[in-house]
Motif scaffolding. Sequence first.
Motif, short mmCIF file in Angstrom:
data_model
loop_
_atom_site.label_atom_id
_atom_site.label_comp_id
_atom_site.label_asym_id
_atom_site.label_seq_id
_atom_site.Cartn_x
_atom_site.Cartn_y
_atom_site.Cartn_z
N ILE A 5 -94.45 -14.74 6.82
CA ILE A 5 -93.22 -15.36 7.29
C ILE A 5 -92.39 -15.85 6.11
CG2 ILE A 5 -92.30 -17.33 8.59
CD1 ILE A 5 -94.65 -16.97 10.53
N LYS A 6 -93.06 -16.39 5.08
CA LYS A 6 -92.33 -16.82 3.89
C LYS A 6 -91.66 -15.64 3.20
CE LYS A 6 -94.77 -21.03 2.64
NZ LYS A 6 -95.58 -21.71 1.63
N LYS A 7 -92.35 -14.50 3.15
CA LYS A 7 -91.76 -13.32 2.52
C LYS A 7 -90.58 -12.80 3.33
CE LYS A 7 -95.50 -11.18 -0.07
NZ LYS A 7 -96.33 -9.98 -0.19
N LEU A 8 -90.73 -12.77 4.65
CA LEU A 8 -89.67 -12.23 5.48
C LEU A 8 -88.42 -13.10 5.47
CD1 LEU A 8 -91.61 -10.95 8.62
CD2 LEU A 8 -90.47 -9.59 6.88
N PHE A 9 -88.60 -14.41 5.50
CA PHE A 9 -87.46 -15.31 5.61
C PHE A 9 -87.18 -16.09 4.33
CE2 PHE A 9 -88.70 -14.63 10.04
CZ PHE A 9 -87.48 -14.22 10.54
N GLY A 10 -87.78 -15.69 3.22
CA GLY A 10 -87.51 -16.33 1.94
C GLY A 10 -86.08 -16.12 1.48
N TRP A 11 -85.51 -14.99 1.86
CA TRP A 11 -84.13 -14.68 1.47
C TRP A 11 -83.12 -15.62 2.11
CZ3 TRP A 11 -80.66 -13.13 5.23
CH2 TRP A 11 -81.22 -12.74 6.45
N MET A 12 -83.53 -16.29 3.20
CA MET A 12 -82.61 -17.20 3.87
C MET A 12 -82.34 -18.47 3.04
SD MET A 12 -81.20 -16.31 6.68
CE MET A 12 -80.74 -17.86 7.41
N LYS A 13 -83.26 -18.80 2.14
CA LYS A 13 -83.09 -20.02 1.35
C LYS A 13 -82.23 -19.81 0.11
CE LYS A 13 -87.37 -22.09 2.92
NZ LYS A 13 -88.67 -22.64 2.54
N GLU A 14 -81.97 -18.54 -0.22
CA GLU A 14 -81.17 -18.24 -1.40
C GLU A 14 -79.69 -18.45 -1.10
OE1 GLU A 14 -82.03 -14.25 -2.50
OE2 GLU A 14 -84.18 -14.61 -2.60
N SER A 15 -78.94 -18.75 -2.15
CA SER A 15 -77.49 -18.82 -2.08
C SER A 15 -77.06 -19.81 -0.99
CB SER A 15 -76.92 -17.42 -1.85
OG SER A 15 -75.52 -17.45 -1.85
N ASN A 16 -76.01 -19.47 -0.28
CA ASN A 16 -75.48 -20.34 0.78
C ASN A 16 -75.67 -19.68 2.15
OD1 ASN A 16 -73.70 -18.29 0.34
ND2 ASN A 16 -71.88 -19.57 0.35
N ARG A 17 -76.79 -19.01 2.33
CA ARG A 17 -77.03 -18.26 3.57
C ARG A 17 -77.15 -19.13 4.81
NH1 ARG A 17 -80.37 -14.35 0.15
NH2 ARG A 17 -78.69 -13.07 -0.62
N PRO A 18 -77.74 -20.33 4.73
CA PRO A 18 -77.73 -21.17 5.94
C PRO A 18 -76.30 -21.52 6.39
CG PRO A 18 -79.42 -21.93 4.46
CD PRO A 18 -78.64 -20.89 3.71
N ALA A 19 -75.39 -21.68 5.44
CA ALA A 19 -73.99 -21.94 5.80
C ALA A 19 -73.37 -20.72 6.47
CB ALA A 19 -73.19 -22.33 4.57
N HIS A 20 -73.71 -19.53 5.97
CA HIS A 20 -73.23 -18.30 6.60
C HIS A 20 -73.76 -18.20 8.03
CE1 HIS A 20 -71.27 -15.95 3.36
NE2 HIS A 20 -72.02 -16.69 2.57
N TRP A 88 -70.79 -8.74 -4.26
CA TRP A 88 -70.85 -8.49 -2.82
C TRP A 88 -72.31 -8.59 -2.40
CZ3 TRP A 88 -66.94 -7.45 0.70
CH2 TRP A 88 -67.35 -7.04 1.96
N ASP A 89 -72.60 -9.37 -1.37
CA ASP A 89 -73.99 -9.59 -0.96
C ASP A 89 -74.14 -9.28 0.52
OD1 ASP A 89 -76.61 -10.32 -0.83
OD2 ASP A 89 -76.29 -12.44 -1.30
N TRP A 90 -74.78 -8.16 0.82
CA TRP A 90 -75.00 -7.76 2.21
C TRP A 90 -75.95 -8.70 2.93
CZ3 TRP A 90 -72.01 -4.65 4.80
CH2 TRP A 90 -71.27 -3.70 4.12
N LEU A 91 -76.82 -9.39 2.18
CA LEU A 91 -77.75 -10.32 2.83
C LEU A 91 -77.02 -11.55 3.38
CD1 LEU A 91 -80.85 -10.12 0.46
CD2 LEU A 91 -80.53 -9.06 2.70
N ASP A 92 -75.91 -11.94 2.75
CA ASP A 92 -75.09 -13.02 3.31
C ASP A 92 -74.49 -12.59 4.65
OD1 ASP A 92 -75.62 -14.74 1.25
OD2 ASP A 92 -73.70 -14.48 0.25
N ILE A 93 -74.04 -11.35 4.71
CA ILE A 93 -73.49 -10.82 5.96
C ILE A 93 -74.59 -10.76 7.02
CG2 ILE A 93 -72.44 -8.80 7.05
CD1 ILE A 93 -71.05 -8.30 4.33
N ALA A 94 -75.77 -10.31 6.61
CA ALA A 94 -76.90 -10.24 7.55
C ALA A 94 -77.28 -11.63 8.06
CB ALA A 94 -78.10 -9.58 6.88
#
Length: 114
Positions: A5-20, A88-94
């Motif tokens: 779960i940490k590996k799958l959702f670790g990308w959510m903690k990077e950058s400003n993704r919770p704000a997105h 450009w960061d597609w993970l922010d869009i995701a």
Amino acid sequence: MKQLIKKLFGWMKESNRPAHMKAGNTIFVIVLIVFTLLGGILLNPLLEGYSYEGSSRLFILAMIQALIVVFIAMCSVEYIQERMGCKWDWLDIAAGCLGSVCITVFTILLVILA
């Protein structure tokens, strides 16, 4: 399991993704309410009365339209950030579209199975 779960959702903690994600969910709900109300007012005479099939099709159409609006809004935010010098960061869009996609898929499955 916890590491997976940490590996799958670790990308959510990077950058400003919770704000997105918050912005995407807020846009989705507002647009969904507006499209559902407008569709119900404008298209109700065309739905042959008020049936479950007609109203569920109308709601699914409104959800898909709201999802498209969220995707366009998230791409717009990334474009503005790119113009300011960021990559450009597609993970922010995701991240912005994640909640909307989950809600839409879950609702479509509920309507199909009902």
